[in-house]
Design an enzyme around this catalytic site. Structure first.
Site, PDB file in Angstrom:
ATOM      1  N   HIS A  98      20.771  63.385  21.854  1.00 24.62           N
ATOM      2  CA  HIS A  98      20.535  65.221  22.212  1.00 24.62           C
ATOM      3  C   HIS A  98      19.448  65.620  20.845  1.00 24.62           C
ATOM      4  CE1 HIS A  98      23.927  66.025  24.870  1.00 24.62           C
ATOM      5  NE2 HIS A  98      23.804  67.205  25.321  1.00 24.62           N
TER       6      HIS A  98
ATOM      7  N   CYS B 176      23.995  55.804  25.070  1.00 23.50           N
ATOM      8  CA  CYS B 176      25.298  56.855  25.093  1.00 23.50           C
ATOM      9  C   CYS B 176      25.582  56.632  23.171  1.00 23.50           C
ATOM     10  CB  CYS B 176      26.263  57.220  25.600  1.00 23.50           C
ATOM     11  SG  CYS B 176      27.960  57.763  25.372  1.00 23.50           S
ATOM     12  N   ASN B 177      25.045  57.522  21.950  1.00 24.44           N
ATOM     13  CA  ASN B 177      25.813  56.521  20.961  1.00 24.44           C
ATOM     14  C   ASN B 177      27.152  56.458  21.243  1.00 24.44           C
ATOM     15  OD1 ASN B 177      23.490  56.332  19.367  1.00 24.44           O
ATOM     16  ND2 ASN B 177      23.117  58.313  20.449  1.00 24.44           N
ATOM     17  N   THR B 178      27.876  56.893  21.620  1.00 24.65           N
ATOM     18  CA  THR B 178      29.055  56.607  21.641  1.00 24.65           C
ATOM     19  C   THR B 178      29.988  55.706  21.955  1.00 24.65           C
ATOM     20  OG1 THR B 178      29.768  59.673  21.095  1.00 24.65           O
ATOM     21  CG2 THR B 178      31.095  58.499  22.128  1.00 24.65           C
TER      22      THR B 178
ATOM     23  N   CYS C  37      22.274  60.185  17.977  1.00 26.36           N
ATOM     24  CA  CYS C  37      22.975  61.237  19.571  1.00 26.36           C
ATOM     25  C   CYS C  37      21.951  61.687  20.116  1.00 26.36           C
ATOM     26  CB  CYS C  37      23.858  62.466  19.057  1.00 26.36           C
ATOM     27  SG  CYS C  37      24.049  63.441  20.433  1.00 26.36           S
TER      28      CYS C  37
ATOM     29  N   ASP D 155      25.008  57.768  30.321  1.00 27.68           N
ATOM     30  CA  ASP D 155      25.509  58.310  29.402  1.00 27.68           C
ATOM     31  C   ASP D 155      26.335  58.969  29.762  1.00 27.68           C
ATOM     32  OD1 ASP D 155      25.123  59.266  27.321  1.00 27.68           O
ATOM     33  OD2 ASP D 155      24.177  61.116  27.776  1.00 27.68           O
ATOM     34  N   SER D 156      27.567  59.418  29.282  1.00 22.85           N
ATOM     35  CA  SER D 156      28.362  60.755  29.049  1.00 22.85           C
ATOM     36  C   SER D 156      27.957  61.737  29.839  1.00 22.85           C
ATOM     37  CB  SER D 156      29.168  60.688  28.463  1.00 22.85           C
ATOM     38  OG  SER D 156      28.831  61.361  27.650  1.00 22.85           O
TER      39      SER D 156
ATOM     40  N   GLU E 212      23.054  72.530  23.932  1.00 23.50           N
ATOM     41  CA  GLU E 212      23.281  72.932  24.892  1.00 23.50           C
ATOM     42  C   GLU E 212      23.683  74.321  25.130  1.00 23.50           C
ATOM     43  OE1 GLU E 212      26.753  70.499  26.549  1.00 23.50           O
ATOM     44  OE2 GLU E 212      25.609  68.637  25.773  1.00 23.50           O
TER      45      GLU E 212
ATOM     46  N   TYR F 205      31.932  62.504  25.707  1.00 19.81           N
ATOM     47  CA  TYR F 205      33.178  61.114  24.891  1.00 19.81           C
ATOM     48  C   TYR F 205      33.532  61.186  23.755  1.00 19.81           C
ATOM     49  CZ  TYR F 205      32.071  58.545  29.194  1.00 19.81           C
ATOM     50  OH  TYR F 205      31.822  57.915  30.312  1.00 19.81           O
ATOM     51  N   GLY F 206      32.557  62.518  22.805  1.00 20.62           N
ATOM     52  CA  GLY F 206      32.300  62.442  21.324  1.00 20.62           C
ATOM     53  C   GLY F 206      34.012  62.428  20.966  1.00 20.62           C
TER      54      GLY F 206
END
Lengths: 285, 285
Positions: free
Chosen positions: A205, A75-77, A203, A12-13, A165, A44-45
């Site tokens: 998160h 990571c979705n992006t 996502c 993931d990023s 976050e 990355y988004g």
């Protein structure tokens, strides 16, 4: 001769992919995981396809070079924008988060709307996908759902990652922001003749605010089912594991491209367990 | 022989530094500006000192190599964490945003609290600095203010940049978040015997929400003066320009390390004028 221990790379990023690792650990006994968070270059988004693809390929190669026989793009992006490039550049199996998520949403939709036809209101049952701006712009969820014969409406929710976050996962401001995004999304869907029967968390998160999302949907009069693509991805990956390997607890090691202290601290919130050691990695970025 | 046209490099991790360029353009007639936004690696705010320093030095060298005779680090995080490293690696004058901001706040404090002594309440007049988490953790504002004989209290406001980038600069959620951050900050200051007489905007995104910050302070019963470090930096840099150069309008060119389309679109919000052309730059990151 004992079978070698399966080693799965999870990339993931940043920290969000740890929700996928968290879902994988209990499903994959006897497996070793290498988690790589490209924290020096997150998020990355908001970056371009070219940049994201270059970063994701570098990280994927690192994991292959370090013994992984299966790679999870948590990571979705990166899945949305770089999955074909990653598959072109590594020689091992690669699973992204989007197809498992879309399949799980399709199953949820089939449960609530058997037959997938327009209801009495005339609105077509559809999937509401919540994601970052880059994932939405890629239309990866829309296209994957279309390939499964389903309509998806994608809604960019850029403030949700910063709110998670900031630790405001159960906070009045989070609830206000969710109500705003979800009300807009449901109205936009109605305007084009769609009815949200499932809400897909696009996502990594978002599993941390799944309860707040369910609550906001209820307050807006929606009984759509919330589908977690992190959990769906974990089930898909676990199903590929050799049965003989399923002994003993899963183990993991973490790599980060920026501060290992921060990774251990913030990462433990996403993984919901202590991260004893994080290795610093320089990908030259 | 005509004097050569001054060329000033302005560097930021992204778009925020354009508020410094916006303040510079009317103050620096006859000057050419090169703006570099390291958008492929933004935001710097959550990254480590080592990583930020490496990125900032690469960008600074690019601007020196492209003819700049003065460099403005229009990024609080890079100034806080990398200014000495940048100065070690380039041969031209370098101005960061922190010292001009701190000096402007000191002037504001001197206007409202001449003598700098404790008031009747016993609280000591002080500067409240609003900034990203990384800028706060560096304590660069606290230390710079201390060198000027002033007390500063630094408050991390991680949600403000995402809210500005979402375009919610005049939105109920922004006002709620500002009230929460500012109420916390004012209470924390009171608890340690400080009274906020000036509020320093320690992030180049914040000039876009200066009015909302003033409004939130009034609602909380504070009459602290809001000081913009972008404007203060522009005044400091303009004062170094040769008088002979001050003819004709200032000109500028923009470089970005990620999507030039996005830079032109979002950047024009920060610069408050059209950005006709953006050059793509690969710093190898």
């Amino acid at each position: 001769m004992p079978m070698p221990q399966p080693t799965i790379g999870v990339f993931d990023s940043g920290f969000g992919g740890l929700t996928v690792l968290r879902a994988l650990l209990p499903l994959a006994p006897g497996t070793h995981f290498l988690y790589l968070g490209d924290t020096a270059r997150l998020p990355y988004g908001a970056k371009s396809q070219t940049t994201i693809s270059r970063y994701a390929v570098e990280s994927s190669r690192f994991l292959e070079d370090h013994g992984c026989d299966h790679l999870v793009i948590a990571c979705n992006t990166a899945t949305a924008l770089a999955l074909p490039d990653i598959r072109d550049h590594v020689g091992i199996a690669v699973t992204g988060v989007i197809e498992p998520g879309a399949r799980a949403a399709a199953e949820a939709l089939a449960r609530v709307s058997p037959g997938d036809h327009a209801g009495e209101s005339g609105a077509v049952p559809a999937i509401l996908v919540l994601a970052t701006a880059a994932t939405v712009q890629s239309h990866a969820y829309r296209d994957t759902c279309a390939a499964l014969g389903l309509r998806a409406y994608e809604k960019a929710c850029p403030l949700l990652v910063p709110l998670v976050e900031e630790g405001w996962t159960d906070h009045p401001v989070l609830r206000d922001v969710l109500r705003i995004y979800l009300r807009e999304a449901l109205e936009e869907m109605r305007a084009v003749g769609l009815r949200a029967e499932a809400v897909l968390l696009g996502c990594t998160h978002y599993p941390l605010i799944a309860d707040a999302i369910r609550q906001a949907l209820r307050e807006l009069g929606s009984d759509a089912e919330v589908v977690d693509s992190a959990a769906a991805t974990a089930r898909t990956v676990a199903a590929t594991l050799p049965v003989a390997a399923t002994t003993g607890p899963a183990t993991f090691a973490c790599y980060a491209t920026d501060s290992v202290e921060k990774f251990a601290r913030l990462g433990s919130v996403f993984l919901q367990r202590n991260i004893p050691e994080v290795h610093l990695l320089d990908l030259g970025g």
